[in-house]
Design an enzyme around this catalytic site. Sequence first.
Site, short mmCIF file in Angstrom:
data_model
loop_
_atom_site.label_atom_id
_atom_site.label_comp_id
_atom_site.label_asym_id
_atom_site.label_seq_id
_atom_site.Cartn_x
_atom_site.Cartn_y
_atom_site.Cartn_z
N TYR A 60 0.83 -1.20 0.00
CA TYR A 60 0.00 0.00 0.00
C TYR A 60 0.87 1.26 0.00
O TYR A 60 1.46 1.63 1.00
CB TYR A 60 -0.93 0.02 1.21
CG TYR A 60 -1.83 -1.20 1.34
CD1 TYR A 60 -2.20 -1.95 0.23
CD2 TYR A 60 -2.30 -1.61 2.58
CE1 TYR A 60 -3.03 -3.05 0.35
CE2 TYR A 60 -3.13 -2.70 2.71
CZ TYR A 60 -3.48 -3.43 1.60
OH TYR A 60 -4.29 -4.54 1.73
N HIS A 144 0.25 -12.26 1.50
CA HIS A 144 -0.52 -11.32 0.71
C HIS A 144 -0.59 -11.72 -0.76
O HIS A 144 0.41 -11.74 -1.46
CB HIS A 144 0.13 -9.93 0.83
CG HIS A 144 -0.77 -8.81 0.43
ND1 HIS A 144 -0.32 -7.51 0.30
CD2 HIS A 144 -2.10 -8.77 0.14
CE1 HIS A 144 -1.34 -6.73 -0.04
NE2 HIS A 144 -2.42 -7.46 -0.15
#
Length: 334
Positions: A60, A144
């Site tokens: 992010y 992830h």
Amino acid sequence: MATAIPTARLGGSTVEVTRLSFGAASIAGLYRPVDEETAIAAVQAAWDAGIRMFDTAPHYGLGLSERRLGAALHDKPRDSFTVSTKVGRLLEPHHGGGNDLAHGFAVPATHRRVWDFSADGVRRSIEDSLARLRLDRIDLALLHDPDDHEEQAFHEAYPALERLRAEGVVGAIGAGMNQSRMLSRFVTDTDVDAVLCAGRYTLLEQSALHDLLPAAAARGTSVIIGGVFNSGLLADPRPDSTYNYAAAPVELLDRAVRMRLITESYQIPLRAAALAFPFGHPAVTSVLLGARSAAEVRDAVRMSVHPIPGELWDELRVEGLLAANVPLPTVRKG
């Protein structure tokens, strides 16, 4: 004064999360820039509302989300909050200039992402995240998006997370993905404490109901649900709405509009129903709220406690907008 939000433990771990979690992707410039002051204010608004679970990732904003979250939480008592971050993408310095919009973030392209689900890569990723977050431990570490790295994730990355959990570097472990099939395998074939499933258990799509959620309920594994608005379609269904980060298919837009007509006939915003829906399943422990500003946080929290009558869910089912086998939330009176 913070509001008391119910908490629950993740699987068999001692890690506790609030029923609502703060998703910190947006404060890292998801799709458009967010300044530092706005980002910190968003985290503070979540804190003021009683949210104590914060989810981030190196992906992010090329580490910006972790840095901002670390800065916002730095003055909070460490044992009073839970932080989740992720492994699988290492950040390597990049000197070519430009921005990161190709990956969805309006930030300078100071680094490049390198997929790495090796044991060494997992440990390095956690060490880097600890530095960016300014923490001494990670409460929840998730693999992830290992979609294209399945076997390495199971045979190298997952055992590395187990070792880190045993060492106390991380408190709980799991995986976070936009699909339910591989998450179901993690639940059945490993000893994960929790999984984060984005977009696959919402008012519009319940594919996780067929594999992941029954498996998690049987194993006592906690499920955190993200993407409850399906990237915007359930927040405000319009012709230009997105679904799974692309233009919404006409048939799904039509369903979302029909849902909105029903919820608004009860004076209930569609997004309030979207936030409440996942809690109908007993395996769901928390719902992740992504927000880029204090105003968005406060709106989401208001929606999360909006009274919703059982008749609304019944009507959605009668109109064929929810299948007969979908578990419905208990009536919430506010």
